[in-house]
Every structure is written in structure tokens, then in C-alpha cells.
Write a protein that holds these residues in place. Structure first.
Motif, PDB file in Angstrom:
ATOM      1  N   TYR A  55       0.838  -1.199   0.000  1.00 42.38           N
ATOM      2  CA  TYR A  55       0.000   0.000   0.000  1.00 42.38           C
ATOM      3  C   TYR A  55       0.872   1.248   0.000  1.00 42.38           C
ATOM      4  CZ  TYR A  55      -3.441   3.486   1.458  1.00 42.38           C
ATOM      5  OH  TYR A  55      -4.262   4.588   1.523  1.00 42.38           O
ATOM      6  N   ILE A  56       0.729   2.069  -1.028  1.00 42.33           N
ATOM      7  CA  ILE A  56       1.520   3.313  -1.095  1.00 42.33           C
ATOM      8  C   ILE A  56       0.659   4.467  -0.623  1.00 42.33           C
ATOM      9  CG2 ILE A  56       2.676   4.900  -2.680  1.00 42.33           C
ATOM     10  CD1 ILE A  56       4.236   2.420  -2.744  1.00 42.33           C
ATOM     11  N   SER A  57      -0.513   4.617  -1.236  1.00 40.82           N
ATOM     12  CA  SER A  57      -1.445   5.693  -0.831  1.00 40.82           C
ATOM     13  C   SER A  57      -2.803   5.378  -1.429  1.00 40.82           C
ATOM     14  CB  SER A  57      -0.952   7.046  -1.382  1.00 40.82           C
ATOM     15  OG  SER A  57      -1.097   7.024  -2.801  1.00 40.82           O
ATOM     16  N   PHE A  58      -3.793   6.062  -0.919  1.00 45.59           N
ATOM     17  CA  PHE A  58      -5.156   5.867  -1.419  1.00 45.59           C
ATOM     18  C   PHE A  58      -5.204   6.206  -2.911  1.00 45.59           C
ATOM     19  CE2 PHE A  58      -9.575   5.294  -1.218  1.00 45.59           C
ATOM     20  CZ  PHE A  58     -10.209   6.306  -1.920  1.00 45.59           C
ATOM     21  N   TYR A  59      -4.577   7.315  -3.251  1.00 46.92           N
ATOM     22  CA  TYR A  59      -4.537   7.775  -4.649  1.00 46.92           C
ATOM     23  C   TYR A  59      -3.927   6.686  -5.530  1.00 46.92           C
ATOM     24  CZ  TYR A  59      -2.603  10.307  -8.685  1.00 46.92           C
ATOM     25  OH  TYR A  59      -2.258  10.704  -9.952  1.00 46.92           O
ATOM     26  N   ASN A  60      -2.797   6.138  -5.082  1.00 44.98           N
ATOM     27  CA  ASN A  60      -2.066   5.143  -5.861  1.00 44.98           C
ATOM     28  C   ASN A  60      -2.934   3.912  -6.111  1.00 44.98           C
ATOM     29  OD1 ASN A  60       0.005   2.701  -5.876  1.00 44.98           O
ATOM     30  ND2 ASN A  60       1.084   4.537  -6.561  1.00 44.98           N
ATOM     31  N   THR A  61      -3.621   3.479  -5.047  1.00 50.31           N
ATOM     32  CA  THR A  61      -4.450   2.270  -5.199  1.00 50.31           C
ATOM     33  C   THR A  61      -5.649   2.524  -6.114  1.00 50.31           C
ATOM     34  OG1 THR A  61      -3.784   1.626  -2.968  1.00 50.31           O
ATOM     35  CG2 THR A  61      -5.712   0.502  -3.897  1.00 50.31           C
ATOM     36  N   ILE A  62      -6.277   3.676  -5.924  1.00 50.16           N
ATOM     37  CA  ILE A  62      -7.452   3.996  -6.760  1.00 50.16           C
ATOM     38  C   ILE A  62      -7.060   4.060  -8.235  1.00 50.16           C
ATOM     39  CG2 ILE A  62      -8.997   5.919  -7.373  1.00 50.16           C
ATOM     40  CD1 ILE A  62     -10.104   4.402  -5.133  1.00 50.16           C
TER      41      ILE A  62
END
Lengths: 215, 10
Positions: A55-62
Motif C-alpha cells: 500500500y503506497i497511498s489511497f490515490y495510488n491504489t485507486i
């Protein structure tokens, strides 16, 4: 995150949305290479293997979910949709794209940052992305005239990687030991492949003429 | 930073 990378991600997002919009609204994929779309689906599938483990960031996953979802649904639309698949011109889209998958895989096995499965897959996805546009560019040369949405799609796709190059330059000068030769060279090759398309795209835009690629 | 954090780009 810097402005170049954000602009690059947004441009990349815009390219897939333009394509999805085109296919979904006018129910046609004329001028679109299924081969390039299949290669891009493979690029994302091999690049985002760690989507749930790292998990890097919410933005990255989205964004990863959007790119995975859009690339596979575009392939589905062209291959399976009852109306859209009729406008797919398989006689023109004949680039043997599996022939470029193998060299990318071999190269990833030879030149990588770490010899682990995920790292080799990630490197493979970089090499493959650099050449994934080839079937589409070949198809554009063949079909000559390019409709606006397809032209915008290819332009945005090329522009996103060019913005990423600015991002790599920025990060090189602002972060210590941020050195990724493999990513940089693959990204440069990818952008150079679009160079002649950019030239004709700007020519047509400047002369306000229809975009035509020379034979 | 740990290696996999270097993969913060899309």
C-alpha cells in the motif's frame, strides 16, 4: 508527488477515459487497435501485482484500480460487446503483438534491478509499455485518416509519458539516490516512438487540417 | 527507503 507526475497521471487517465467514452457512446472502436489494448492490459496486470500487498497511498491504489479496470473493459468491449466488436477491423489490425511480448520478457529476465518474480514482472511491464503503442501506430498508418477521438487518445497517451520524464528529472534533482535507469530509458524510448505522431498531430492542429499520417 | 516504497509511481 510533484506537478509533473500528477499532470502525467491525469493525462494518462484522460487518455483511457477518452477511449472508453468513444467506445461507450458511439458504440464503435473503428481505428482502435485491439492488440495495443491487449498489450496495455498486460502491462497493468504485470505492473500492479503488488496492488494489495504494497500500500503506497489511497490515490495510488485507486488509480491502479482505474487503469486495470479500464484497460480490461476496453479489451472486453472490442472483443465481446455485441455492437462494438462489429466495428473492429481485424484485417487491418494485424501487428503480431505477441512477437514483442517475448523479447520484452527475455530482456526483463536479463536486465532488471532485482531478480525476483515481482521485480522481473514489473520490469517486463516497463519494456512492454514502451512498445505497446506500435500496433496502434501501424493501424493509424494503414487507415490513414484518424478520427478526432483516436488522435486525442494517442496524443494523450504519448504526452503522459513525456510528463513522466519531466517528473523523473525533477525527482533526480530533488531526491537523493533516486536513480532508475531502466525506467528512464524505457520511458524515453516510449516517448520517442510517439515523436513522429506528435509532429503530424501538431501540423494538423496548426493548419487546422484533418490529421493524416504519411503512408 | 525500503525497496518497494521506491515503486510509488503508477
Amino acid at each position: 508527488m510533484n506537478i509533473f507526475r500528477l499532470a502525467g497521471d491525469m493525462t494518462h487517465l484522460a487518455s483511457v477515459l477518452v477511449l472508453l467514452l468513444k467506445i461507450h457512446t458511439i458504440k464503435s472502436c473503428a481505428g482502435i487497435s485491439l492488440k495495443t489494448q491487449e498489450l496495455y492490459a498486460l502491462v497493468f496486470a504485470t505492473r500492479y501485482l503488488d496492488i494489495f500487498t504494497n500500500y503506497i497511498s489511497f490515490y495510488n491504489t485507486i488509480m491502479k484500480l482505474i487503469f486495470l479496470g479500464s484497460s480490461f473493459s476496453i479489451v472486453w468491449y472490442i472483443k465481446r460487446h455485441k455492437i462494438v466488436h462489429r466495428s473492429y477491423d481485424k484485417d487491418q489490425d494485424t501487428f503480431r503483438h505477441w512477437f514483442i511480448v517475448l523479447p520484452c520478457l527475455v530482456l526483463a529476465l536479463l536486465i532488471n534491478e532485482r531478480f525476483t518474480f515481482k521485480e522481473v514482472m514489473w520490469t517486463f511491464s516497463l519494456y512492454l509499455e514502451a512498445v505497446a503503442i506500435l500496433p496502434q501506430l501501424v493501424l493509424l498508418q494503414r487507415t490513414r485518416n484518424i478520427d478526432n477521438l483516436t488522435g486525442q487518445y494517442v496524443f494523450l497517451l504519448g504526452a503522459y509519458r513525456a510528463l513522466y520524464i519531466l517528473n523523473w528529472i525533477y525527482r533526480y534533482f530533488t531526491e537523493d539516490h533516486y536513480i532508475h535507469w531502466i525506467t528512464w530509458i524505457a520511458g524515453l524510448v516510449q516517448t520517442l516512438l510517439y515523436a513522429d505522431f506528435f509532429y503530424y498531430y501538431f501540423q494538423s492542429w496548426k493548419n487546422n487540417a484533418k490529421l493524416e499520417l504519411p503512408a | 527507503p525500503p525497496f518497494n516504497l521506491m515503486k510509488d509511481e503508477l
